[in-house]
Structure formats: structure tokens, C-alpha cells
Design an enzyme around this catalytic site. Sequence first.
Site, PDB file in Angstrom:
ATOM      1  N   SER A 143       0.871  -1.180   0.000  1.00 41.38           N
ATOM      2  CA  SER A 143       0.000   0.000   0.000  1.00 41.38           C
ATOM      3  C   SER A 143       0.905   1.226   0.000  1.00 41.38           C
ATOM      4  CB  SER A 143      -0.842  -0.004   1.280  1.00 41.38           C
ATOM      5  OG  SER A 143      -1.430   1.261   1.513  1.00 41.38           O
ATOM      6  N   TYR A 156      -2.496  -1.017  10.450  1.00 43.85           N
ATOM      7  CA  TYR A 156      -2.386  -1.150   8.988  1.00 43.85           C
ATOM      8  C   TYR A 156      -1.031  -0.627   8.498  1.00 43.85           C
ATOM      9  CZ  TYR A 156      -4.056  -0.932   4.100  1.00 43.85           C
ATOM     10  OH  TYR A 156      -4.223  -1.103   2.749  1.00 43.85           O
TER      11      TYR A 156
HETATM   12  P1  NAD Z   1     -11.488  -6.025  -0.199  1.00 43.40           P
HETATM   13  O1  NAD Z   1     -12.131  -5.860   1.121  1.00 43.40           O
HETATM   14  O2  NAD Z   1     -12.282  -5.762  -1.442  1.00 43.40           O
HETATM   15  O3  NAD Z   1     -10.835  -7.463  -0.325  1.00 43.40           O
HETATM   16  C1  NAD Z   1     -10.154  -8.069   0.750  1.00 43.40           C
HETATM   17  C2  NAD Z   1     -10.066  -9.553   0.493  1.00 43.40           C
HETATM   18  O4  NAD Z   1      -9.393 -10.170   1.599  1.00 43.40           O
HETATM   19  C3  NAD Z   1     -11.452 -10.224   0.401  1.00 43.40           C
HETATM   20  O5  NAD Z   1     -11.400 -11.249  -0.573  1.00 43.40           O
HETATM   21  C4  NAD Z   1     -11.623 -10.808   1.795  1.00 43.40           C
HETATM   22  O6  NAD Z   1     -12.521 -11.915   1.847  1.00 43.40           O
HETATM   23  C5  NAD Z   1     -10.195 -11.239   2.074  1.00 43.40           C
HETATM   24  N1  NAD Z   1      -9.937 -11.492   3.480  1.00 43.40           N
HETATM   25  C6  NAD Z   1     -10.142 -10.685   4.547  1.00 43.40           C
HETATM   26  N2  NAD Z   1      -9.805 -11.329   5.683  1.00 43.40           N
HETATM   27  C7  NAD Z   1      -9.385 -12.566   5.324  1.00 43.40           C
HETATM   28  C8  NAD Z   1      -8.910 -13.703   6.030  1.00 43.40           C
HETATM   29  N3  NAD Z   1      -8.801 -13.707   7.364  1.00 43.40           N
HETATM   30  N4  NAD Z   1      -8.579 -14.805   5.338  1.00 43.40           N
HETATM   31  C9  NAD Z   1      -8.710 -14.850   3.984  1.00 43.40           C
HETATM   32  N5  NAD Z   1      -9.135 -13.802   3.244  1.00 43.40           N
HETATM   33  C10 NAD Z   1      -9.476 -12.682   3.923  1.00 43.40           C
HETATM   34  O7  NAD Z   1     -10.209  -5.059  -0.144  1.00 43.40           O
HETATM   35  P2  NAD Z   1      -9.185  -4.547  -1.260  1.00 43.40           P
HETATM   36  O8  NAD Z   1      -9.264  -3.070  -1.235  1.00 43.40           O
HETATM   37  O9  NAD Z   1      -9.326  -5.276  -2.522  1.00 43.40           O
HETATM   38  O10 NAD Z   1      -7.813  -4.924  -0.547  1.00 43.40           O
HETATM   39  C11 NAD Z   1      -6.953  -5.933  -0.997  1.00 43.40           C
HETATM   40  C12 NAD Z   1      -5.545  -5.610  -0.559  1.00 43.40           C
HETATM   41  O11 NAD Z   1      -5.158  -4.369  -1.135  1.00 43.40           O
HETATM   42  C13 NAD Z   1      -5.372  -5.454   0.954  1.00 43.40           C
HETATM   43  O12 NAD Z   1      -4.147  -6.015   1.362  1.00 43.40           O
HETATM   44  C14 NAD Z   1      -5.346  -3.947   1.128  1.00 43.40           C
HETATM   45  O13 NAD Z   1      -4.651  -3.569   2.283  1.00 43.40           O
HETATM   46  C15 NAD Z   1      -4.636  -3.540  -0.131  1.00 43.40           C
HETATM   47  N6  NAD Z   1      -4.813  -2.142  -0.518  1.00 43.40           N
HETATM   48  C16 NAD Z   1      -6.056  -1.654  -0.802  1.00 43.40           C
HETATM   49  C17 NAD Z   1      -6.179  -0.328  -1.160  1.00 43.40           C
HETATM   50  C18 NAD Z   1      -7.495   0.301  -1.496  1.00 43.40           C
HETATM   51  O14 NAD Z   1      -7.561   1.522  -1.599  1.00 43.40           O
HETATM   52  N7  NAD Z   1      -8.553  -0.477  -1.697  1.00 43.40           N
HETATM   53  C19 NAD Z   1      -5.041   0.499  -1.219  1.00 43.40           C
HETATM   54  C20 NAD Z   1      -3.812  -0.047  -0.931  1.00 43.40           C
HETATM   55  C21 NAD Z   1      -3.700  -1.371  -0.571  1.00 43.40           C
END
Ligand code: NAD
Length: 261
Positions: A143, A156
Site C-alpha cells: 500500500s 495497517y
Molecule cells: P477487499 O475488502 O475488497 O478485499 C479483501 C479480500 O481479503 C477479500 O477477498 C476478503 O474476503 C479477504 N480477506 C479478509 N480477511 C481474510 C482472512 N482472514 N482470510 C482470507 N481472506 C481474507 O479489499 P481490497 O481493497 O481489494 O484490498 C486488498 C488488498 O489491497 C489489501 O491487502 C489492502 O490492504 C490492499 N490495498 C487496498 C487499497 C485500497 O484503496 N482499496 C489500497 C492499498 C492497498
Amino acid sequence: MTRTSRVAIVTGSTSGIGLAIARTLAQQGADVVLNGFGQPDAIEKERAGIEAEFGVRAVYSGADMSKGDEIAAMVAQAETDFGAVDILVNNAGIQYVSAIEEFPVEKWDQIIAINLSSAFHTMRAAIPGMKKKGWGRIINTASAHSLVASPFKAAYVAAKHGIAGLTKTAALELATHKITVNCISPGYVWTPLVEAQIPDTMKARGLTREQVIHDVLLQAQSTKEFVTVEQVGALAAFLCTDAASQITGANIPVDGGWTAH
Ligand code: NAD
């Protein structure tokens, strides 16, 4: 990009960025292991849809990324089902927004487990197979918060800075094995994870929904646009190509200029 016949595990791929990465890798010809939580019907629809659309095999693992034994079993199952794990994408993640002095201890533990320790467990299990094959790609969804901090996101930011360090260490250990290890560091991507933190941020900062979107989320993102999940998926697919074989130990921002400040 040419189609490959690789096998990829993408953690947290029932939603958001992980689903887009899994779909993009499948589009390039990789068999995929989907993972994450959600409604069984919806997950099955995505899994079957990937098989039908891209002509690859897709299986689902419900392994909980906060549990080391379930993670090891998921990797072992993939090796049994497909014969190898070539591409490992550590993407599962959660968020919690609160001041440190009020931060629930169980939320801290959960975020460190899912956003950081899970990648240690998956790598520990998958690296021996990659070494044996003499090829591998490990991609960690970090991130912008692996490079800079924001208030009220202590766990985080700590986990994401941690995964950036883990990435560099693994890259050095695996450099002569044709296994690359990199972080992709998105800024704000419009996914359920971002949507879900808006109410808590409104509460923590005393702001309206619109103020959170424009004055907090997009404030640092110079383009004033959200990143798309497809843009992150495309970068992950590129890192799996031979053209990217000399990119290792890198932390690549996809953040609309956020960390250029
Ligand atoms: P999201 O909530 O859409 O997806 C998260 C995924 O992780 C889902 O499939 C959920 O079921 C899974 N998950 C959560 N807890 C879990 C567990 N205990 N075991 C197995 N699976 C689990 O979120 P996203 O935005 O797609 O985030 C995905 C990654 O990207 C994360 O690591 C997040 O920190 C990172 N990220 C997101 C953003 C953003 O702006 N959306 C920015 C930077 C980084």
C-alpha cells in the site's frame, strides 16, 4: 502479453484488488486458486466464471489468512491439485481506523496476522516448491501506507511497512533462484475495503462522507482520481512476465502521485 501455463494462488481474491489480479492472471492463462471470504454462491459464480471465460482451472480455498496451519494446508492442497505453485500473490487484507489509545487489541492482532504474518506463512510453504522448479513470482499487495503513514491507521501502517521489509528480505534470499519478490503499493482503489472505512473515518475525524472522500482519501492522491482494480491487476501480470525478471525487491507505487509528495 503471451499466455502462460502457470499456477497462481491469490489470497483475498473473492473481492476487490485480489479478484482483479486473479482474473488478469487467468486471462494470461494461469490456473488460479481463489481465496477469501464471502457468500458461497457468489464465490462459486466467480470461480466458474473464470474457468468459462478464460479456459483455465480455478479452485477455491476458504483458508483463513489469520491461521498459519490453514495457510500451509492451502499451499499443500494447491501443489497436490496442480503440481506446483508458480505465482503467489499475498493480497488479503483488512483495515481498522482508530486512535492508538482506543485501538482494540484484538484488531491490532488481527491486522498484523492477516496483512503481514499471512505472507510469511504462504512464502514459507511455497518457496521450497518454487526453488525446486527454479522459477517463481511472489507479489505482495502492500500500500502507499508501506511508504508513508496516516493517522488512525496504526496497525495497517505497521503491517504494510512490515510487508515492504519482508519483500526485500525474501527478494535477497531468492535472487539467484529465478524467483522475484515485489510489492505493489496502491494508493486509494475504489473497493469494499475503502467503502467500509468511510463511516469510521467520519467518526474519527468528525467529517461528512463527501469530506472523507475528497479531503481525506483523495487529498494526497495528486491525480484526484481513484486507482482501478484493473490497473493493479495489469501490473501484477507484468511482474509475472520474463520482461520483469530483473525487477526484484521493488516496491512499486500505483498511487496517482501520492508518495511523490
Ligand atoms: P477487499 O475488502 O475488497 O478485499 C479483501 C479480500 O481479503 C477479500 O477477498 C476478503 O474476503 C479477504 N480477506 C479478509 N480477511 C481474510 C482472512 N482472514 N482470510 C482470507 N481472506 C481474507 O479489499 P481490497 O481493497 O481489494 O484490498 C486488498 C488488498 O489491497 C489489501 O491487502 C489492502 O490492504 C490492499 N490495498 C487496498 C487499497 C485500497 O484503496 N482499496 C489500497 C492499498 C492497498
